[in-house]
Design an enzyme around this catalytic site. Structure first.
Site, PDB file in Angstrom:
ATOM      1  CG  HIS A  64      -1.741  -1.194   1.390  1.00 37.35           C
ATOM      2  ND1 HIS A  64      -2.653  -1.617   0.438  1.00 37.35           N
ATOM      3  CD2 HIS A  64      -1.805  -2.118   2.388  1.00 37.35           C
ATOM      4  CE1 HIS A  64      -3.243  -2.724   0.856  1.00 37.35           C
ATOM      5  NE2 HIS A  64      -2.746  -3.055   2.026  1.00 37.35           N
ATOM      6  CG  HIS A  94       3.284   6.169   5.568  1.00 31.65           C
ATOM      7  ND1 HIS A  94       3.037   6.192   6.937  1.00 31.65           N
ATOM      8  CD2 HIS A  94       2.168   6.681   4.993  1.00 31.65           C
ATOM      9  CE1 HIS A  94       1.833   6.683   7.153  1.00 31.65           C
ATOM     10  NE2 HIS A  94       1.283   6.990   5.996  1.00 31.65           N
ATOM     11  CG  HIS A  96      -0.416   8.477   1.513  1.00 36.61           C
ATOM     12  ND1 HIS A  96      -1.189   7.326   1.530  1.00 36.61           N
ATOM     13  CD2 HIS A  96      -0.078   8.709   2.811  1.00 36.61           C
ATOM     14  CE1 HIS A  96      -1.306   6.888   2.771  1.00 36.61           C
ATOM     15  NE2 HIS A  96      -0.639   7.719   3.578  1.00 36.61           N
ATOM     16  CD  GLU A 106      -3.679   9.772   2.429  1.00 31.35           C
ATOM     17  OE1 GLU A 106      -4.311   8.802   1.950  1.00 31.35           O
ATOM     18  OE2 GLU A 106      -3.338   9.834   3.626  1.00 31.35           O
ATOM     19  CG  HIS A 119       1.019  10.892   6.295  1.00 28.76           C
ATOM     20  ND1 HIS A 119      -0.045  10.118   5.842  1.00 28.76           N
ATOM     21  CD2 HIS A 119       0.750  12.162   5.924  1.00 28.76           C
ATOM     22  CE1 HIS A 119      -0.911  10.903   5.216  1.00 28.76           C
ATOM     23  NE2 HIS A 119      -0.446  12.147   5.244  1.00 28.76           N
ATOM     24  CB  THR A 199      -5.467   8.535   5.499  1.00 31.69           C
ATOM     25  OG1 THR A 199      -4.117   8.077   5.323  1.00 31.69           O
ATOM     26  CG2 THR A 199      -5.466   9.897   6.179  1.00 31.69           C
TER      27      THR A 199
END
Length: 257
Positions: A64, A94, A96, A106, A119, A199
């Protein structure tokens, strides 16, 4: 319980509500931050970031995203100040990102998306015995977020992107030592803060969010390295971000005027 969540049409954010009861909660993340509506709060004070590169342990691909994990048994890597009543220990960080440099963050600001979002996840060690105990408590986690825009090569990020070849496939893990993640942060630590959630499933409403106002940069090549990773189904890992969620009456505070 849906064990195989992801970001596709059949298992992505649009259907998470069918499997995770928190999805329709009152403090879901991410949100669209509207600076004009944010409330300046002088009592927030400044953030204090104190990380030790010696705590870095490993880097892994969950299918992910990828994460860099830290040893949280001591007190050498903590976040404090701002909206936090006590220090929170660093667990991991990590990112996104999107399918292109145009959209991948996000959180958004006045509807504007950035290329990616960092994050840094922390837990409330003053109140709970472990990350696992803290992760579903209303004050259990604190997430420090930073927007990423496409631009100059980020020297502080290069060690991370250089390590991604070793974890191309889901489940891959490699040693990752001597890395102080404060090198990823912008010079200014002005921020917005609000009460929110994870999230990703199970979407626990346990996060105090601290989103930095100033973005950091990453080169096109560095962002392409993110997209070189493989997702759970073997496809390229892209668009691993959740759309913004309703504010539902929450107040977004600002540490700056």
């Amino acid at each position: 319980m849906c064990e195989h969540w992801g970001y596709g049409s059949e298992n992505g954010p649009e259907v998470w509500g069918k499997h995770f009861k928190n999805a329709d909660g009152s403090r879901q993340s991410p949100i669209d931050i509207e600076p004009a509506s944010a409330v300046y709060e002088a009592a927030l004070g400044a953030l204090s970031v104190s990380y030790s590169g010696a705590d870095a342990k490993s880097i892994s691909n969950s299918g992910h995203s990828f994460s860099v994990d830290y040893d949280d048994s001591g007190d050498s890597s903590v976040l404090s100040g701002g909206p936090l009543a006590n220090p929170y220990k660093l667990k991991q960080f990590h990112f996104h990102w999107g399918a292109s440099d145009a959209k991948g963050s996000e959180h958004t600001v006045d509807g504007k998306s950035y290329s990616a979002e960092l994050h840094l996840v922390h837990w409330n060690a003053a109140k709970y015995a472990s990350f696992d105990e803290a992760k579903d408590k209303s004050d259990g986690l604190a997430v420090l977020g930073a927007f990423v825009k496409v631009g100059a090569n980020n020297a502080g990020l290069q060690k991370v992107t250089d390590a991604l070849n070793a974890i191309a496939d889901k489940g891959a893990k490699a040693d990752f030592k001597n890395y102080d993640p404060s090198v990823l942060l912008p010079k200014s630590l002005d921020f917005w803060s609000y009460l929110g959630s994870l999230t990703t499933p199970p979407l626990n409403e346990s996060a105090i969010w601290i989103v930095l106002k100033d973005p950091i940069s990453a080169s096109k090549e560095q962002l392409a390295a993110f997209r070189s990773l493989k997702a759970s189904d073997g496809s390229k890992l892209v668009c691993n971000f959740r759309p913004t969620q309703p504010l539902k009456g929450r107040v977004v505070q600002a540490s700056f005027k």
